[in-house]
Enzyme design. Sequence first.
Site, mmCIF file in Angstrom:
data_model
loop_
_atom_site.group_PDB
_atom_site.id
_atom_site.type_symbol
_atom_site.label_atom_id
_atom_site.label_comp_id
_atom_site.label_asym_id
_atom_site.label_seq_id
_atom_site.Cartn_x
_atom_site.Cartn_y
_atom_site.Cartn_z
ATOM 1 N N LYS A 78 0.850 -1.193 0.000
ATOM 2 C CA LYS A 78 0.000 0.000 0.000
ATOM 3 C C LYS A 78 0.884 1.241 0.000
ATOM 4 O O LYS A 78 1.905 1.272 0.708
ATOM 5 C CB LYS A 78 -0.911 -0.023 1.234
ATOM 6 C CG LYS A 78 -1.975 1.074 1.248
ATOM 7 C CD LYS A 78 -2.897 0.965 2.469
ATOM 8 C CE LYS A 78 -4.011 2.021 2.417
ATOM 9 N NZ LYS A 78 -4.933 1.914 3.557
ATOM 10 N N SER A 153 -9.989 2.142 2.616
ATOM 11 C CA SER A 153 -9.068 2.895 1.797
ATOM 12 C C SER A 153 -8.044 2.036 1.048
ATOM 13 O O SER A 153 -7.455 2.510 0.079
ATOM 14 C CB SER A 153 -8.311 3.883 2.678
ATOM 15 O OG SER A 153 -7.475 3.199 3.600
ATOM 16 N N SER A 177 -10.453 -0.147 6.827
ATOM 17 C CA SER A 177 -9.809 -0.012 5.519
ATOM 18 C C SER A 177 -9.146 -1.270 4.980
ATOM 19 O O SER A 177 -8.659 -1.272 3.848
ATOM 20 C CB SER A 177 -8.776 1.115 5.538
ATOM 21 O OG SER A 177 -9.426 2.356 5.513
#
Lengths: 486, 479
Positions: A78, A153, A177
Site C-alpha cells: 500500500k 481505503s 480499511s
Amino acid sequence: MELYELGLKEAANKIKNREITSVELTKALLDRIEERNGEINAYVTVDRDHALKMAEESDKRIREGNPRLIEGVPLGIKDLFCTKDVRTTACSHILDNFVPPYESTVTENLWKAGGVLLGKTNMDEFAMGSSNETSYFGPVKNPWDLTRTPGGSSGGSAAAVADYQCPVATGSDTGGSIRQPASFSGIVGIKPTYGRCSRFGMVAFASSLDQAGVFARNVEDAALMLRCMSGYDPKDSTSADRPIENYDEKLDQLEIKGMKIGLPKEYFIEGLDPTVKQIIDDAIKNFTDKGAEVVEISLPHTKYAVPAYYIVAPAEAAANLARYDGMRYGLRVEGDNLMDTYMKTRTEGFGTEVKRRIMIGNYTLSSGYYDAYYTKAQRVRALITKDFEEAFKEVDFIFTPTTPTPAFKIGGKVDDPVQMYLNDIFTVATNLAGLPGISVPAGKMDYEGANLPVGLQIIGPAFSEQNLLNAAYAHEKMTNFELLKA
Amino acid sequence: MIHPDYEMVIGLEVHAQVTTESKLFSGSSTAFGADPNTQANNIDLGMPGMLPVLNQDAVDAGIKLGLALGCRINRKSVFDRKNYFYPDLPKGYQISQFTLPIVEHGNITIDLADGSTKNIGVTRMHLEEDAGKSVHDFGADHHSHVDLNRAGIPLMEIVSEPDLRTPEEAGEYLKKLRSILRFLEVCDGNMEQGSMRCDANVSVRKKGVNTFGTRREIKNLNSIRNVMRAIEFEANHQVDVIENGGEIYQETILWDANKNETRTMRSKEDAHDYRYFPDPDLLPLYLTEERIDGCAKSMPELPDEMKERFIKDYNLSPYDASVLTLSKANASFYEAVVDDKNDPKLCANWVTGELFGALNKAGLDIDESPISPEQLGELVAMITGDIISGKIAKTVFEEMFETSKNPKEIVEEKGLVQITDKGAIEAIVDKIIANNADNVEKYRSGNDRVFGFFVGQVMKETGGKANPAIVNEILKEKL
C-alpha cells in the site's frame, strides 16, 4: 495455471524447490500488472528494475541454499508504507514525487523475510475514504464489476490481490480499511491488534487507530504474511512487546466443539441487507453443526462508534497532516510570503475529503469545543472498549457481517459523506477498541444486477490473532467460496 | 525603583535545556555549535511516518529536578501536541505536556541581600521539545533561514508562582534555580548560549491591594541582568500608564536589550489556539516508586543543604556560605582548599576575596584558576603556621596567580620566610631604640601612637618578614 495465480505459500515453496525462479514469477506479475492496470488502476507506482533486482537477489540466495520464509515472492505494498528509494505518496498530490530515504518497519520486515517489492498500490488519499475515490491517482475498479468500488481505503491492495496482480499485499486499517475492501473484493483481510505491527514509516492518518494488516486469497497466506511483517519495534512507542507466533503452522488447532460465538444484537439491524444476513447465518450454521454455541450478546454503545470515530480520527489527522507545509518535501506552491505559500500549497495539495477532515479535526480540538467533542468521544471510546471486554468474558469470537451491503457503485456515495461514513458501521468499533478483526469471504449474492462477494467479519480479544486466523481457516474449509477467476 | 505606592507582581517561566546526549524524541546529537541542520534526523525533520520515542534520561532529569524543588512527582503524566504553523516547527506541532506535567507544586528558597530567605512557589515543571531556530534577513538576499539542530532538544519548563516582588528577587530566583540545575547536572545554565531562557510575567498593583493587575509577558530574556532591567522598565511603564489614567492590556512583549525598552509582539486577541490534545504516538508516562527512589538516591547535595553544612561545619557567615555554594565548582574548590586541615574561615576569606577578585579581573572561571586548591591551601597553612605573614602572603599570592608556582617555592626563592628568631629581632629592636632616642622619650611619656613607628621601622629593616607578634612582644618589653 498461470504463474501469477500462485498464492504466497505456493509461490514460496516453488521458488524454494527451484521449480520456478523469483525473476520468472516477478516478470509474470509485472506483465499481468501491465496488462490489467489500465483498467483496474490498482497500482500507482511500479518500479520494474527495482523489483527485478530484488528478485535476482532472492534467486541468488536460493542458489546459495539460504532461503528465507517467503524468499522471492513479489508483494503489493500500500502506498502508505514508506519504501526506501521508491516513490511513496499516500496517493496525495501533496506528497508529489516524495521518495523516502528510509524504509517502514513493516516493509523492512517483509524484505528481511525475502519478499520482493512489486509495486505500490492505490488507496484513498491518506487512507481517508471507504471507496478509493479520494485517491489523487483516481479510483480503483472492483475486478468483480468494473463499475463498482473495491472498497477503501486499501482499495488498490484488495483489487490487486483479487485480480491476481500480486499473491498478497499489505494494507492499513484505521476504521475498516482492510476488512471492508477484503469483503467487497472477495478475499481475506486481517487487521491485527493495535500495536502488533509497527507504525514506523507508515504515513500517519489517525495514530491511535492506524494498524497495518494483510490481504490474501486464502487464510493460510494471510497468516504467513502477518507472521513476516508484525512484531515489536522500539521505534514505535505504541508497538506491543509480545512474541509473534508462527500463525501459518497452527491453523488447524481450533476446537469448534464448545466454542462460543457471540452475535451482537446491535449489528443485526435495519439497513443490513437480508441476503447478507442469510450468508452470515449460513456461515454460523457451519460452526453450530460442528458443536459451536451461539450466544446473543450486546455491545450497547455501538451506535456511538461511528460518530466517536469521526471525531477522534479527524482530530489526530489534523495534527498529523500539519507537517505537509511545502517546506521540506513534496509539493510546494510558491506564494507571496510564508503564510501564502502554506495556504496555496495545502489548498492545491489536499483533496476535498482530506480538507474536510482537517477542518473537522481542528474544529473539535479548538478551545471551547474540545470537551464537547474530543473529550466526549474519548469517553465513548472507553465505553466501547469496555463493551467488548464484557462480551469476551462470555464468548470466544464475535461474528458479524463485514459491511451492511456488497460493493456499491463508483460515484454512488461520493456526494454524501455521512452515507459513506455509515459504511464503516461494523468495522470502526474494533479500531476504537484496538481489537483484531478478520474478513473472510462467506458467499456471493446478486445485488443491483451484479454477482458480488460478501464477507464475514470475525472479531477476537486483543492479541488473539492465532485464534482468529484459526476460526477464519475453519470457516474457509467449511465454505465453498469460489474466488474470482483470473 | 518603582513608585512608592505600588508593588510589582512577577512570575517567571524558565526554559532549561536538559543536558542529554540525544534529543527528547530522537537519537540526534544535542551538541552545541554544530553546522546548521547537521544534527537533525528524519524524526526531527518531521518526515512522513516518523515517530517519537521518549528519551528516558530526560525523564530522570525531570524527576531529579522535581525532587530538588520539593515537587509532587506525578505517577502519570501525558505528552500533548501543541499545534501551530511555523517554519522552525517541522511537524506543525510541538510535543509538550499540558494538562498533566511530570512534576507540580514545589518551591525555591531565595537568599536576599539582608541575609534573610524567601520561599517562591513553583507551580509546575514539564518536559517539552525545543523548536528550531529561524534566522531572519540573513545574507544579501534577505531570506530567512531555518536551523533545525535545536529542534527536538529536551527542555524543562519551570513555571513559578507570582510570588516575586522586585527585580532583585527575580534575579536571586534565577541564580538559585541555575545553581540547583547545575548541582543536579541536568542543565548547564548557560543563558548566553540559550540553554537557559526566561520569560517574565509582570504586573503592578497599589500596595495593600490583594488582587492582581493585568500582566504583560516579556519574552526571551537572555541574561539575569536583562531580566532585572526589563522587569524594572516594564513595571515603571505600567505604573506610568495607570497613573496617567490608562489601562494595561494583556500582551506579549519583547525586550530590546540595545534600546533598553520593550515592544509589543502580540496582543491577547492574536493569541494562538494551540488545540492541545494528547499525542497518540506516545503512551502516558508512568513512573514507578522504584524509579523515583532510584533518582532520589542518586541526588547530589543541593545548594541549600550545602550552605547549611558550610555554616555549621566551617562556621562561615550565611553570606560567605551562599557565595561559596552558588556553584558546585566554587564549593568543591573551597572544600579542597580547606582539605580537612586548614582554617576554614581564613580559607573562605582567601577564596571569596583574593581568588575570586583575581579571577574576575582576569576574566577566568574557577576551573581555569592558575592556582590550584592545594596550592592555596598550602599558602593558608603557611600563614597559620607563622611561616609568612598575611601581608607577605598577598605578594606570594600575586606571584602564584602569575606563575602557577607553589607558594613554598616562591617563599624560598625570594627569602620571604618569616623571622621568628627572638635573638635576631631583639638585635634589630635594640639598634632602632638606640637610633631614635627622641621617639623613645615620646612613648615613655605616654604617647602610645609612636609604638606604630617602631613596628614600622622593624618591618622596614626586615623587609616585612619579622613575625608581627614577636616584634610587638619585644618592643613592649624593651620600651
